[in-house]
Design an enzyme around this catalytic site. Sequence first.
Site, PDB file in Angstrom:
ATOM      1  N   HIS A 120       9.623   1.831   2.658  1.00  0.00           N
ATOM      2  CA  HIS A 120      10.402   1.287   1.615  1.00  0.00           C
ATOM      3  C   HIS A 120      11.372   2.072   0.932  1.00  0.00           C
ATOM      4  O   HIS A 120      12.081   1.722   0.100  1.00  0.00           O
ATOM      5  CB  HIS A 120       9.352   0.844   0.646  1.00  0.00           C
ATOM      6  N   ASP A 163       4.100   1.163   6.112  1.00  0.00           N
ATOM      7  CA  ASP A 163       5.170   1.750   5.292  1.00  0.00           C
ATOM      8  C   ASP A 163       5.717   2.968   5.938  1.00  0.00           C
ATOM      9  O   ASP A 163       5.091   4.113   5.331  1.00  0.00           O
ATOM     10  CB  ASP A 163       4.647   1.988   4.115  1.00  0.00           C
ATOM     11  N   SER A 260       7.459   9.132  -3.068  1.00  0.00           N
ATOM     12  CA  SER A 260       7.036   8.272  -1.864  1.00  0.00           C
ATOM     13  C   SER A 260       7.849   8.757  -0.602  1.00  0.00           C
ATOM     14  O   SER A 260       8.742   9.581  -0.534  1.00  0.00           O
ATOM     15  CB  SER A 260       7.687   6.873  -2.041  1.00  0.00           C
TER      16      SER A 260
END
Length: 320
Positions: A120, A163, A260
């Site tokens: 992402h 992810d 992230s």
Amino acid sequence: MAQTDRHQHVNGIPEHKVADAGGAAACCCSRRMALITRFCISTLLLVVVLTVALVLTLGGPCKALECSDHGFLHKDGAPRITNGVQSTHKWPWQASLQVNNNHICGAVVIGNRWLLTARHCINVRWMQKLSVLLDTLNLDNQDAWRVGVSKVIQHPGENENNDLALLELQDPLDITSCSSRNVRPIALPLQWQRWNYSRCYITGWGSLHFLGPSQKSLNEGMVNIVKASECEMLGNDENELGKLCAGKPSEGVDSCQGDSGGPLVCEEREDHWVLIGLTSYGRGCGGSSHAVYTRVTSYIEWIRVQVQEDDFCDKGHSSQ
């Protein structure tokens, strides 16, 4: 008849005297050249001896370093990322994924040309602007190592379910013993490996609180890995094999925005670290919930297929 001098004169000096002087000069030059030659040979031998001694002292010529053999841990460090502590030692596999030289996500070095990050974090419109920053605790460090990204391979699944993405660098990293850079790949776990680690850490330049700004200094936090049945974000869902939960809600230790794609690593044995997860998503930052991480063991075969060569760190790695 008057006798005449048979020797020619050179500028008023008899020829035999000129010849004698030339011979003396030639002899002098010969001795001088011999001294210079002996000095050059002695100097060369000294250089060779010193070079051999240096190579022996350093343990031989440049060699590839073992995966994760230069990780550092605060033996007495308090927890922190959100509610963590600033890192004072470099985690040598940690990288900052950047767009136009601005931090957007974390990334993890797994080989001399490859890094992992969260899927992402990638927008295909940014491809020409992507780079990674390595070998630094602070994003403002002018001596940090910046390398461009030449290719991105995103996992084809949905963001939250698969992810992760691979980043290929424009130039290979020097991760040999002769490198002046503190950059090392992290070892990947064995496929479907089960673990029971006591020391696990998350690291990143993300926010210290929900919707806060990213940080310039690298932060770290010690977390616990919990079962899916104990994780509020997953529940006891058998379809969540590609995810895991970690955190320390009792102390507010958590990942946050900007973390992230960064690593969740565990110490397999002393000073040998294994990449267990990639920061994916959570509910707020530092709250009562555990955060969700991409479970790396579920994707070892996918990584191997994409890289198509033995160019990442899953060798010499023992199961505990």
